[in-house]
Write a protein that holds these residues in place. Sequence first.
Motif, mmCIF file in Angstrom:
data_model
loop_
_atom_site.group_PDB
_atom_site.id
_atom_site.type_symbol
_atom_site.label_atom_id
_atom_site.label_comp_id
_atom_site.label_asym_id
_atom_site.label_seq_id
_atom_site.Cartn_x
_atom_site.Cartn_y
_atom_site.Cartn_z
ATOM 1 N N ARG A 262 -5.345 -2.213 1.877
ATOM 2 C CA ARG A 262 -4.608 -3.359 1.385
ATOM 3 C C ARG A 262 -3.191 -3.359 1.939
ATOM 4 N NH1 ARG A 262 -6.025 -3.501 -5.084
ATOM 5 N NH2 ARG A 262 -8.044 -4.570 -4.952
ATOM 6 N N SER A 263 -2.625 -4.557 2.064
ATOM 7 C CA SER A 263 -1.233 -4.711 2.467
ATOM 8 C C SER A 263 -0.462 -5.377 1.342
ATOM 9 C CB SER A 263 -1.134 -5.564 3.741
ATOM 10 O OG SER A 263 0.218 -5.828 4.061
ATOM 11 N N ALA A 264 0.741 -4.860 1.063
ATOM 12 C CA ALA A 264 1.547 -5.424 -0.017
ATOM 13 C C ALA A 264 1.928 -6.869 0.264
ATOM 14 C CB ALA A 264 2.804 -4.581 -0.239
ATOM 15 N N SER A 265 2.082 -7.214 1.532
ATOM 16 C CA SER A 265 2.392 -8.587 1.938
ATOM 17 C C SER A 265 2.002 -8.762 3.393
ATOM 18 C CB SER A 265 3.888 -8.894 1.742
ATOM 19 O OG SER A 265 4.661 -8.203 2.706
ATOM 20 N N GLU A 266 2.076 -9.962 3.869
ATOM 21 C CA GLU A 266 1.753 -10.223 5.275
ATOM 22 C C GLU A 266 2.735 -9.535 6.214
ATOM 23 O OE1 GLU A 266 1.438 -14.363 5.965
ATOM 24 O OE2 GLU A 266 -0.275 -14.649 4.612
ATOM 25 N N LEU A 267 3.915 -9.197 5.719
ATOM 26 C CA LEU A 267 4.937 -8.551 6.546
ATOM 27 C C LEU A 267 4.869 -7.029 6.464
ATOM 28 C CD1 LEU A 267 8.000 -10.827 5.656
ATOM 29 C CD2 LEU A 267 6.409 -11.053 7.574
ATOM 30 N N GLY A 268 4.049 -6.520 5.562
ATOM 31 C CA GLY A 268 3.987 -5.081 5.363
ATOM 32 C C GLY A 268 2.788 -4.444 6.043
ATOM 33 N N SER A 269 2.838 -3.124 6.136
ATOM 34 C CA SER A 269 1.737 -2.381 6.739
ATOM 35 C C SER A 269 0.662 -2.120 5.694
ATOM 36 C CB SER A 269 2.232 -1.054 7.307
ATOM 37 O OG SER A 269 2.761 -0.242 6.268
ATOM 38 N N TYR A 270 -0.498 -1.678 6.151
ATOM 39 C CA TYR A 270 -1.605 -1.354 5.259
ATOM 40 C C TYR A 270 -1.445 0.061 4.716
ATOM 41 C CZ TYR A 270 -4.094 -5.569 6.701
ATOM 42 O OH TYR A 270 -4.448 -6.874 6.931
#
Length: 256
Positions: free
Chosen positions: A51-59
């Motif tokens: 999972r990624s915390a947001s589209e801008l974050g890493s998995y």
Amino acid sequence: MFRNQYDTDCITWSPQGRIHQIEYAEEAVKQGSCCVGLVSNTHAVITSLKRSASELGSYQQKVFKIDDHIGIGIAGLTPDGRVLSRYMRNECLNHQFVYGAPLSVARLTNQVADKAQIGTQRSGKRPYGVGLLVVGAEEGKPRLFYAAPTGLFDEYKAHAIGARSQAARTYLERTYEQYPEASIDELVLHGAKALRESAADHDVNCKNLSVCVIDVNGNLKTYDDEACQPFVDLLKASEDAPPAPAEESTQAMETE
């Protein structure tokens, strides 16, 4: 689940004979992204959705190498998973240093389950909110264990934990008889198909897939990001393949 007067610590029993904080820890596992483990005669495999915390974050990392012959996949609170993985690594290092031999995967799972159980009976602690799928090889045989936040652990032929894992378990129960003789690619493919059943929009790609593979000789390898693309291609090819024709009955129907 709702807050009540019996969930302020993990040593208070409710009148129904329940310990609510332990149930909350099990619920944390159910909220984590799905993780699937499978075993054949020659390999053990973990496939996991990241999972990624947001589209801008890493998995977030879901698969951890513990020793040359042991790996784990987690579902639940990732920080708790990192703490337990560090503990398991230290246990493997200590056993290797003292005895000059690798630690048994069954014994390591027992030890981490004992550590998790301590958090369920001491008022100053809380249960770990993470479930562990542990794969390893010993005596020429791949093995798969699940260690729960309650301190229970069991060995499985195939298992799935995390969010919407019931759909993945249904797929595993339907196909587990094919696993013992499956090749490594077929085993990973089954794991990816089980993940697809539980994934949102049935989307499994190289960015949100992690794979851990171990053979009977204890050689462990993990795959992330672009390294998972061959497995994703296999999954897409299986989707595009035409369904197998139904077997025709060998006996003609009797007519009057």
